[in-house]
Design a protein around this motif. Structure first.
Motif, PDB file in Angstrom:
ATOM      1  N   ASP A  28       0.655  -1.151   0.045  1.00 53.46           N
ATOM      2  CA  ASP A  28       0.151   0.037  -0.047  1.00 53.46           C
ATOM      3  C   ASP A  28       0.935   1.209  -0.060  1.00 53.46           C
ATOM      4  OD1 ASP A  28      -2.267  -1.549  -0.202  1.00 53.46           O
ATOM      5  OD2 ASP A  28      -3.029  -0.954   2.131  1.00 53.46           O
ATOM      6  N   ASP A  29       2.118   1.323   0.777  1.00 51.52           N
ATOM      7  CA  ASP A  29       2.695   2.507   0.890  1.00 51.52           C
ATOM      8  C   ASP A  29       3.431   2.758  -0.680  1.00 51.52           C
ATOM      9  OD1 ASP A  29       2.309   3.030   3.532  1.00 51.52           O
ATOM     10  OD2 ASP A  29       4.389   1.876   4.099  1.00 51.52           O
ATOM     11  N   GLU A  30       3.969   1.674  -1.072  1.00 52.99           N
ATOM     12  CA  GLU A  30       4.484   1.764  -2.465  1.00 52.99           C
ATOM     13  C   GLU A  30       3.453   2.561  -3.653  1.00 52.99           C
ATOM     14  OE1 GLU A  30       7.853  -1.674  -2.393  1.00 52.99           O
ATOM     15  OE2 GLU A  30       5.888  -2.125  -3.025  1.00 52.99           O
ATOM     16  N   ALA A  31       2.179   1.552  -3.618  1.00 55.47           N
ATOM     17  CA  ALA A  31       1.366   2.147  -4.569  1.00 55.47           C
ATOM     18  C   ALA A  31       0.785   3.629  -4.365  1.00 55.47           C
ATOM     19  CB  ALA A  31       0.180   1.143  -4.407  1.00 55.47           C
ATOM     20  N   ALA A  32       0.557   4.145  -2.994  1.00 56.12           N
ATOM     21  CA  ALA A  32       0.164   5.204  -2.939  1.00 56.12           C
ATOM     22  C   ALA A  32       1.340   6.243  -2.977  1.00 56.12           C
ATOM     23  CB  ALA A  32      -0.109   5.410  -1.304  1.00 56.12           C
ATOM     24  N   ALA A  33       2.549   6.040  -2.980  1.00 53.60           N
ATOM     25  CA  ALA A  33       3.737   6.895  -3.257  1.00 53.60           C
ATOM     26  C   ALA A  33       3.843   6.960  -4.830  1.00 53.60           C
ATOM     27  CB  ALA A  33       4.982   6.307  -2.467  1.00 53.60           C
ATOM     28  N   ASP A  34       3.735   5.939  -5.545  1.00 56.14           N
ATOM     29  CA  ASP A  34       3.645   6.186  -6.976  1.00 56.14           C
ATOM     30  C   ASP A  34       2.561   7.003  -7.454  1.00 56.14           C
ATOM     31  OD1 ASP A  34       4.929   5.114  -9.246  1.00 56.14           O
ATOM     32  OD2 ASP A  34       3.515   3.698  -9.734  1.00 56.14           O
ATOM     33  N   ALA A  35       1.336   6.811  -6.952  1.00 48.78           N
ATOM     34  CA  ALA A  35       0.196   7.687  -7.302  1.00 48.78           C
ATOM     35  C   ALA A  35       0.622   9.025  -7.029  1.00 48.78           C
ATOM     36  CB  ALA A  35      -0.836   7.118  -6.715  1.00 48.78           C
ATOM     37  N   VAL A  36       1.102   9.617  -5.875  1.00 48.59           N
ATOM     38  CA  VAL A  36       1.367  10.844  -5.390  1.00 48.59           C
ATOM     39  C   VAL A  36       2.528  11.326  -6.098  1.00 48.59           C
ATOM     40  CG1 VAL A  36       2.438  12.032  -3.652  1.00 48.59           C
ATOM     41  CG2 VAL A  36       0.668  10.516  -3.033  1.00 48.59           C
ATOM     42  N   ALA A  37       3.616  10.660  -6.471  1.00 48.76           N
ATOM     43  CA  ALA A  37       4.407  11.186  -7.320  1.00 48.76           C
ATOM     44  C   ALA A  37       4.021  11.584  -8.774  1.00 48.76           C
ATOM     45  CB  ALA A  37       5.503  10.080  -7.628  1.00 48.76           C
ATOM     46  N   ALA A  38       3.002  10.730  -9.255  1.00 49.52           N
ATOM     47  CA  ALA A  38       2.404  11.170 -10.421  1.00 49.52           C
ATOM     48  C   ALA A  38       1.786  12.503 -10.462  1.00 49.52           C
ATOM     49  CB  ALA A  38       1.579  10.244 -11.128  1.00 49.52           C
ATOM     50  N   LEU A  39       1.121  12.602  -9.211  1.00 49.38           N
ATOM     51  CA  LEU A  39       0.255  14.070  -9.121  1.00 49.38           C
ATOM     52  C   LEU A  39       1.343  15.371  -8.945  1.00 49.38           C
ATOM     53  CD1 LEU A  39      -2.367  13.362  -6.497  1.00 49.38           C
ATOM     54  CD2 LEU A  39      -2.794  14.039  -8.707  1.00 49.38           C
ATOM     55  N   ARG A  40       2.286  14.906  -8.438  1.00 44.47           N
ATOM     56  CA  ARG A  40       3.527  15.989  -8.057  1.00 44.47           C
ATOM     57  C   ARG A  40       4.140  16.217  -9.645  1.00 44.47           C
ATOM     58  NH1 ARG A  40       5.538  13.479  -2.248  1.00 44.47           N
ATOM     59  NH2 ARG A  40       3.938  14.618  -1.169  1.00 44.47           N
ATOM     60  N   ARG A  41       4.325  15.550 -10.446  1.00 51.65           N
ATOM     61  CA  ARG A  41       4.577  15.822 -11.741  1.00 51.65           C
ATOM     62  C   ARG A  41       3.496  17.046 -12.481  1.00 51.65           C
ATOM     63  NH1 ARG A  41       6.477  10.318 -11.829  1.00 51.65           N
ATOM     64  NH2 ARG A  41       4.400   9.471 -12.640  1.00 51.65           N
ATOM     65  N   LEU A  42       2.394  16.702 -11.937  1.00 50.63           N
ATOM     66  CA  LEU A  42       1.503  17.906 -12.518  1.00 50.63           C
ATOM     67  C   LEU A  42       1.417  19.176 -11.420  1.00 50.63           C
ATOM     68  CD1 LEU A  42      -1.194  15.480 -13.357  1.00 50.63           C
ATOM     69  CD2 LEU A  42       0.671  16.154 -14.729  1.00 50.63           C
ATOM     70  N   TYR A  43       1.550  19.086 -10.291  1.00 49.15           N
ATOM     71  CA  TYR A  43       1.121  19.992  -9.449  1.00 49.15           C
ATOM     72  C   TYR A  43       2.322  20.487  -8.690  1.00 49.15           C
ATOM     73  CZ  TYR A  43      -3.815  19.989 -10.170  1.00 49.15           C
ATOM     74  OH  TYR A  43      -4.970  19.993 -11.171  1.00 49.15           O
ATOM     75  N   GLY A  44       3.493  19.578  -8.722  1.00 53.17           N
ATOM     76  CA  GLY A  44       4.709  20.077  -7.886  1.00 53.17           C
ATOM     77  C   GLY A  44       4.509  19.871  -6.437  1.00 53.17           C
ATOM     78  N   ALA A  45       5.340  20.605  -5.735  1.00 55.26           N
ATOM     79  CA  ALA A  45       5.283  20.666  -4.386  1.00 55.26           C
ATOM     80  C   ALA A  45       4.077  21.131  -3.432  1.00 55.26           C
ATOM     81  CB  ALA A  45       6.633  21.482  -3.551  1.00 55.26           C
ATOM     82  N   ALA A  46       2.984  21.496  -4.327  1.00 53.00           N
ATOM     83  CA  ALA A  46       1.725  21.969  -3.848  1.00 53.00           C
ATOM     84  C   ALA A  46       1.117  20.629  -3.179  1.00 53.00           C
ATOM     85  CB  ALA A  46       0.915  22.421  -4.887  1.00 53.00           C
ATOM     86  N   VAL A  47       1.624  19.397  -3.546  1.00 48.76           N
ATOM     87  CA  VAL A  47       0.686  18.067  -3.349  1.00 48.76           C
ATOM     88  C   VAL A  47       1.346  17.524  -2.144  1.00 48.76           C
ATOM     89  CG1 VAL A  47       0.435  15.862  -4.054  1.00 48.76           C
ATOM     90  CG2 VAL A  47       0.436  17.281  -5.934  1.00 48.76           C
TER      91      VAL A  47
END
Length: 458
Positions: free
Chosen positions: A347-366
């Motif tokens: 679960d940690d790995e899956a969540a981190a991967d999804a958050v990393a994808a969001l940060r490629r769009l919104y940067g440090a705001a995520v």
């Protein structure tokens, strides 16, 4: 069950307490039959599963009524006064709802760029419809997609290669989200029945309220894993890991994945009329990842977030489902081959991967999420996947053929058996009603069915 044996315990055994099983069993019980429901899980609902541990509802399985116009399921929800929220799935369509689009470089697209993208997809969809109409038996959805895109590239006003690639990726993701399958595994006609008529809605109190209320007065035996079903002209014998049950007829509502896995032995073997559709149809994997954040970082009024090109290769769409809990929450999907890959992650790995994808769009705001919910339906031993699809070489007729009946005593129900609306709760509901009609030998009145549930709750 041999002729001349003891009188069966029940008129009908229903196997599975999901939407189709609960519906069939309640209709039969309301008609005066002796009915028992055997459910492998420790709860009612099957693939309708709501987690309420956090104080609000998180639907880990089914979430939507996909189109409420002329929907029998919507009529049931209305009759039972079940609250709903309009939430039409905008990412399945290129436009129609406020979507924050990001291009292949991870930049937010302007309104004009998004409008051009919507127009590109509409043009490609018309070419795709033409390619499907000209397809040959055995063609896959990948085959017709490539022919459609090739046709667009040959036009005088051809789209540039980057725009073609974005459409190709969008079509792949659309198949993954709607079927839980790789585009090359879906038949060319696999989405022919995928029309959505009217708004779509979700259930803020949890979707599994419906099967739970339907099953409330039934004889449901939980944690009964069916291993074997024997049939004869005068009835059926069902063996579970805890006992043996006999009846004049049985309705099997287990997911297609369970049938494909051979988890239940049928004696004698199922005839080709039913066994062949089981083999031909596919069972997809569609997993959900809910991420709850301490504060909202995406724009107000944005219905969904979509990444095109490389940033959206895997995690490509996020939906704002904050209205259900009142807390900033995004829902994204991992389906098809990527969905199976996510099941290998923690679960940690899956969540981190999804958050990393969001940060490629919104940067440090995520920010880091404060809670997450991640499903693994492909690993579930009582479903072996999420829902059915028309695999290459199959047809929509296979869904209805799967329903049987077999030897007049064995019936099948569930979303995989309803060709008009497969892979949906609406299909499961309709198939359960059809199974009850076939057992009873007469039509059922679904309006009276809903009213009976309401009266029993007073």
């Amino acid at each position: 069950m041999p002729r001349g044996g003891p009188v069966p315990e029940f008129d009908t055994i229903v196997i599975g307490a999901g939407m189709s099983g609960a519906t069939a069993a309640r209709l039969l019980a309301d008609a005066g039959q002796r009915v028992v429901v055997l459910e492998a899980r420790d709860r009612v609902g099957g693939r309708m599963h709501t987690d309420r541990a956090a104080g609000f509802s998180v639907d880990l399985g089914a979430s939507w009524i996909h189109g409420i116009r002329d929907s029998r399921l919507w009529e049931l929800a209305q009759a039972l006064d079940v609250p709903t929220i309009e939430f039409t799935v905008g990412s399945f369509q290129a436009g129609g709802r406020p979507i924050a689009d990001f291009d292949g470089a991870g930049n937010r697209m302007s309104a004009a760029e998004s409008a051009r993208w919507v127009a590109d997809v509409a043009t490609a969809d018309r070419a795709l419809e033409e390619a499907i109409s000209r397809s040959a038996p055995g063609d896959t959805y990948l085959d017709v997609t490539e022919r459609a895109l090739d046709a667009l590239e040959r036009r005088e006003d051809a789209l540039d290669p980057e725009r073609i690639d974005e459409i190709r990726e969008f079509f792949r993701h659309r198949v993954e989200e709607q079927c839980g399958a790789w585009i090359g595994d879906l038949d060319a006609h696999g989405l022919d029945e995928d029309a959505i008529d009217g708004d779509e809605v979700v259930f803020p109190q949890g979707y599994d309220e419906l099967p739970q209320r339907i099953a409330a007065e039934l004889d449901v035996r939980l944690e009964q894993v069916v291993r074997r079903i024997a049939r004869a002209a005068d009835g059926v014998r069902v063996e579970t890991d805890r006992g043996v049950f006999t009846a004049a007829q049985a309705v099997v509502t287990v997911p297609l994945g369970v049938l494909k896995a051979g988890a239940i032995a049928f004696e004698p073997s199922l005839p080709a009329e039913v066994a062949d559709p089981i083999a031909r149809l596919g069972m997809g994997v569609f997993n959900k990842v809910f991420l709850q954040f301490p504060e909202r970082f995406w724009e107000d009024g944005v219905y969904a977030i979509r990444a095109l090109g490389e940033p959206g290769e895997h995690w490509h769409s996020w939906y704002d489902v904050s209205a259900i809990s009142g807390l900033p929450t995004l829902l994204t999907f991992a389906a098809g081959p990527f969905g199976r890959h996510v099941q290998t992650l923690t679960d940690d790995e899956a969540a981190a991967d999804a958050v990393a994808a969001l940060r490629r769009l919104y940067g440090a705001a995520v920010p880091d999420p404060v809670a997450r919910w991640i499903t693994r339906w492909g690993e579930d031993p009582f479903s072996h996947g999420s829902y059915s699809h028309v695999a290459a070489g199959a047809s929509h007729h296979d869904h209805d053929a799967l329903a049987g009946p077999v030897d007049g005593v064995l019936h099948f129900a569930g979303e995989a058996t309803w060709g008009e609306e497969p892979a949906t709760v609406g299909g499961a509901y309709a198939s359960g009603a059809r199974a009850a009609e076939r057992v009873l030998g007469r039509p059922v009145d679904l309006a009276a069915f809903a009213e009976g549930i309401r009266r029993s709750e007073v």
